[in-house]
Design a protein around this motif. Structure first.
Motif, PDB file in Angstrom:
ATOM      1  N   PRO A  21      11.848 -17.507  52.826  1.00 16.69           N
ATOM      2  CA  PRO A  21      12.109 -18.789  53.488  1.00 16.69           C
ATOM      3  C   PRO A  21      11.446 -18.833  54.867  1.00 16.69           C
ATOM      4  N   HIS A  22      11.024 -20.023  55.256  1.00 16.12           N
ATOM      5  CA  HIS A  22      10.458 -20.263  56.586  1.00 16.12           C
ATOM      6  C   HIS A  22      10.935 -21.646  57.006  1.00 16.12           C
ATOM      7  N   LYS A  31       1.843  -8.518  54.501  1.00 11.48           N
ATOM      8  CA  LYS A  31       1.988  -7.740  55.735  1.00 11.48           C
ATOM      9  C   LYS A  31       2.771  -8.527  56.790  1.00 11.48           C
ATOM     10  N   LYS A  32       3.807  -9.238  56.337  1.00  9.09           N
ATOM     11  CA  LYS A  32       4.700 -10.041  57.174  1.00  9.09           C
ATOM     12  C   LYS A  32       4.024 -11.238  57.828  1.00  9.09           C
ATOM     13  N   LYS A  33       2.802 -11.558  57.407  1.00  4.72           N
ATOM     14  CA  LYS A  33       2.077 -12.692  57.974  1.00  4.72           C
ATOM     15  C   LYS A  33       1.952 -13.800  56.933  1.00  4.72           C
ATOM     16  N   ILE A  34       2.208 -15.025  57.361  1.00  9.64           N
ATOM     17  CA  ILE A  34       2.159 -16.176  56.467  1.00  9.64           C
ATOM     18  C   ILE A  34       0.715 -16.604  56.218  1.00  9.64           C
ATOM     19  N   PHE A  35       0.391 -16.819  54.937  1.00 12.46           N
ATOM     20  CA  PHE A  35      -0.913 -17.390  54.608  1.00 12.46           C
ATOM     21  C   PHE A  35      -0.775 -18.751  53.916  1.00 12.46           C
ATOM     22  N   HIS A  38       5.077 -24.039  51.588  1.00 14.15           N
ATOM     23  CA  HIS A  38       5.314 -25.203  50.730  1.00 14.15           C
ATOM     24  C   HIS A  38       6.719 -25.729  50.996  1.00 14.15           C
ATOM     25  N   ALA A  39       6.817 -27.024  51.261  1.00 11.41           N
ATOM     26  CA  ALA A  39       8.115 -27.670  51.449  1.00 11.41           C
ATOM     27  C   ALA A  39       8.626 -28.163  50.106  1.00 11.41           C
ATOM     28  N   PRO A  40       9.938 -28.032  49.871  1.00 15.59           N
ATOM     29  CA  PRO A  40      10.482 -28.529  48.598  1.00 15.59           C
ATOM     30  C   PRO A  40      10.227 -30.030  48.452  1.00 15.59           C
ATOM     31  N   ASP A  41      10.063 -30.467  47.244  1.00 20.97           N
ATOM     32  CA  ASP A  41       9.842 -31.884  46.926  1.00 20.97           C
ATOM     33  C   ASP A  41       8.569 -32.444  47.565  1.00 20.97           C
ATOM     34  N   SER A  42       7.591 -31.583  47.801  1.00 21.84           N
ATOM     35  CA  SER A  42       6.315 -32.028  48.352  1.00 21.84           C
ATOM     36  C   SER A  42       5.189 -31.558  47.447  1.00 21.84           C
TER      37      SER A  42
END
Length: 107
Positions: A21-22, A31-35, A38-42
Motif C-alpha cells: 500500500p502507498h 529494493k523498497k523503491k516505487i516504480f 495504481h489507484a483503485p477504480d482507476s
C-alpha cells in the motif's frame, strides 16, 4: 487496452517486486523503491521514468502517456492510460521504470 489484472501481472513479473500500500494506492516496489502505482477504480497508472525516458514515451501519444501535471511530473513521474495503451508498450514502459529504479545509481 490493458486490464488491471494484466497490469499487476506484468508489474509483479520482475525479480524482487512487491505490491504494497502507498496511501490510497497500490505501489509496486523493488529494493523498497516505487516504480509504479495504481489507484483503485482507476484505469490510469503512474510510473517513475527518467526525464529522457519520459520524453521518449510521451512523444508516442500524449493522450495515452503523459507527465504528472506538477513538480512530480518534472521528476519523471508519468501517467499511462490503461484503456488506450497497447500491452507491448506497457511492458516496455514498466521494464524501463523497473530498470531505472532497480539499477545502482552511477556516480
Amino acid at each position: 487496452m490493458v486490464d488491471i489484472k494484466t497490469f499487476k501481472q506484468l508489474a509483479l513479473s520482475f525479480a524482487g517486486v512487491e505490491e504494497q500500500p502507498h496511501f490510497e494506492k497500490s505501489s509496486f516496489r523493488v529494493k523498497k523503491k516505487i516504480f509504479a502505482t495504481h489507484a483503485p477504480d482507476s484505469n490510469v497508472i503512474c510510473v517513475k521514468l527518467t526525464e529522457i525516458d519520459q520524453s521518449v514515451f510521451c512523444a508516442f501519444d500524449k493522450t495515452i502517456i503523459y507527465p504528472v501535471n506538477n513538480k512530480w511530473g518534472k521528476q519523471g513521474w508519468t501517467l499511462v492510460d490503461l484503456q488506450q495503451v497497447r500491452k507491448d508498450m506497457l511492458k516496455d514502459i514498466l521494464t524501463t521504470a523497473y530498470t531505472g529504479v532497480s539499477s545502482p545509481k552511477k556516480k
